[in-house]
Design a protein around this motif. Structure first.
Motif, PDB file in Angstrom:
ATOM      1  N   PRO A   1      23.362   4.639  -4.282  1.00 28.53           N
ATOM      2  CA  PRO A   1      22.781   3.746  -5.317  1.00 28.53           C
ATOM      3  C   PRO A   1      23.702   2.635  -6.224  1.00 28.53           C
ATOM      4  CG  PRO A   1      23.652   6.015  -5.996  1.00 28.53           C
ATOM      5  CD  PRO A   1      23.802   5.614  -4.394  1.00 28.53           C
ATOM      6  N   LEU A   2      23.263   1.838  -6.724  1.00 22.41           N
ATOM      7  CA  LEU A   2      23.703   0.847  -7.612  1.00 22.41           C
ATOM      8  C   LEU A   2      23.492   1.443  -9.005  1.00 22.41           C
ATOM      9  CD1 LEU A   2      23.547  -2.566  -5.812  1.00 22.41           C
ATOM     10  CD2 LEU A   2      25.310  -0.737  -5.701  1.00 22.41           C
ATOM     11  N   GLY A   3      23.076   0.522 -10.027  1.00 17.85           N
ATOM     12  CA  GLY A   3      22.668   1.079 -11.393  1.00 17.85           C
ATOM     13  C   GLY A   3      21.167   1.256 -11.216  1.00 17.85           C
TER      14      GLY A   3
ATOM     15  N   GLY B   1      17.338   0.423  -7.812  1.00 14.87           N
ATOM     16  CA  GLY B   1      18.783   0.217  -7.756  1.00 14.87           C
ATOM     17  C   GLY B   1      19.413   0.714  -6.654  1.00 14.87           C
ATOM     18  N   CYS B   2      18.892   0.305  -5.232  1.00 16.15           N
ATOM     19  CA  CYS B   2      19.400   0.623  -4.072  1.00 16.15           C
ATOM     20  C   CYS B   2      20.327  -0.381  -3.499  1.00 16.15           C
ATOM     21  CB  CYS B   2      18.356   1.261  -3.202  1.00 16.15           C
ATOM     22  SG  CYS B   2      18.737   1.881  -1.561  1.00 16.15           S
TER      23      CYS B   2
END
Lengths: 326, 326
Positions: free
Chosen positions: A163-165, A177-178
């Motif tokens: 994940p990112l945000g 948010g991948c």
């Protein structure tokens, strides 16, 4: 005749096969078109044909196949393969063993590409490495203390799906948010199209929208287009930050980066390296080397050949070093 | 008298020691204050004293110490320990072996807490698990195929220092957009103070700013304060999404969650579980169990005792199961 070990790289477009002998060669390279629209039986028939050609009359000691999708090496079942029509819960090991009358092993294609880099490419001689391949999507493989780490169900290594945000862009599989939604060929192409749609001042406006892919953005960037350069830099930063996180989490000796996208060296590789220290702690960071893959598009096939030897070869053959000379 | 194996949990506040005998008990629990401000020699003297008390006259077969900071188990050196004054590049193994005249091993405290959960807590009997401890910060440990994974330099497992988006909040170590900056006691406290500073309608306005910590936000949330509930939910979501990423990357059988923060079960544990599927692929996701840790604050000490047996015990003792009855 001594038994031979055959590796297969099953792709959405081509089936490639090659043989390893006890003399540890990578030879008899065969490539055929994948009948991707014709179902699993047709693909298995085509693979069997390519394998027999590669074996060239030698008895089959064992076969390893790299498959583009999640699978269980233990159960011998492919759960899904997005580029192959009708591939859901395919009992691939049984289907191939029925055809070949020899033992067959399967692995995810990114795992075998990483294994190939480890046995015969940029990771040779290292005990612990992380492999990442960046092209349309982002795949990966972990080699931990001298062993390919497939995880409990065989699906480990999905570095692209971390994940990112939560408000960052989703990947093609719909995870919001991948990493793949921000740092892949698909993401770069989408951002190029968005830049045009948003009326930004960019050379990409001269490209028909449906022709804006990662390569078009790269060409514009190379021609000095600031918007395209920034798109690459943002993707590179997201990748580099995730490498930093992986250094903190796994603490490997080496990270090997492959895939078509990374060839844009100054556009993506260097800014990616620059972003690693945003996340990586100093101690593991300074002990981790990050390098470009050595085998190019042969990594998956070399890895499959090496895996066939590893799984089915004698002590003599499995400890032999696979040499790569394509 | 048979030699005994002593585990030590070195904390910023207390030194705890306990002994394992060949009968695989966890006994003679000793706790003393850490002279954290007095330098490494004073701390080593205090540890030696606690160890001898725990041994209670039995000869020392070996000692394992869990240390709150990055270190090299192989070199026996602690690189840094933020809560202990003057701890930079401390050759801890040598300093303790000089004092005790027995072999000494060191490990990161979160690694030993995870090892404790694996040998005697929630992870007992599982081959591959990920341990995460969520309190002021976020630490972790990996047990892969029956072995504690320390990484190449001994610093693996730093799940708290994996990236979110680059514009998300930084952690205390200054990594921009770090999981710990969004999902830790420190992050929850900061968001509580920010909510007040931004004039939001929240019960936290009744709490003096310097008393707004994660516990104060938890109390407000339990009293129905919507802002505080949302702060916990956001932290829980970031954690759950990262667990999904870890499932994709490592593909473990079990994830064990410990630490003080997770005790707020309905506020954080359940919403964390709910967010896992935002990231986790279906196949590894359904095979990964996520549970609360079983040993509470004893995990690190139990892990140290088990590690002392693992490193220095005979086959008989090292394969004995550590039982935990605090």
């Amino acid at each position: 005749m001594k038994p031979c070990f055959v590796g297969v790289d099953l792709g959405g477009t081509n089936i490639r096969a090659a043989v390893a002998t006890s003399a540890s060669t990578f030879a008899n390279h065969v490539a055929e078109r994948t009948p991707a629209q014709d179902g699993a039986d047709a693909v298995c028939d085509a693979m069997a044909s390519a394998i027999l050609k590669a074996a060239d009359g030698a008895p089959l000691g064992g076969v390893a196949i790299g498959v583009p999708g999640p699978l269980s090496p233990e159960k011998g079942v492919v759960f899904a393969a997005p580029h192959l029509k009708g591939w859901t819960e395919v009992p691939l090991v049984k289907m191939m063993e029925d055809r070949l009358q020899c033992p067959v092993a399967i692995q995810n294609d990114a795992h075998l590409a990483g294994y190939g880099e480890w046995t015969a490419g940029a990771g040779k001689g290292v005990r612990t490495m992380v492999f990442i391949t960046i092209s349309t999507g982002v795949g990966g493989a972990l080699v931990l203390d001298g062993k390919l780490w497939s995880g409990v169900t065989g699906t480990a290594g999905e570095i692209g799906h971390t994940p990112l945000g939560p408000n960052d862009p989703p990947c093609a599989q719909g995870h919001p948010g991948c990493l793949e939604g921000s740092a892949s060929g698909t993401a770069i192409a989408r951002k190029g199209r968005e830049a045009v749609a948003n009326g930004m001042e960019t050379r990409l406006r001269n490209v028909p929208t449906d022709e804006i892919d990662a390569e078009a953005v790269e060409m514009a960037a190379r021609a000095g287009d600031a918007v395209s350069i920034q798109i690459y830099r943002d993707a590179a930063r997201a990748l580099g930050r995730m490498l930093g996180g992986i250094i903190n989490l796994i603490n490997p000796k080496l990270i090997v980066i492959g895939g078509g996208l990374i060839q844009a060296h100054e556009l993506i590789f260097q800014p990616m390296l620059d972003a690693v220290s945003e996340m990586a702690f100093a101690v593991p960071g300074k002990d981790t080397e990050i390098v470009i893959a050595g085998l190019g598009t042969d990594a998956g096939l070399v890895g499959a050949v090496a895996w066939a030897m590893h799984e089915f070869g004698s002590v003599e053959t499995s400890s032999a070093v696979v040499t790569h000379s394509s």
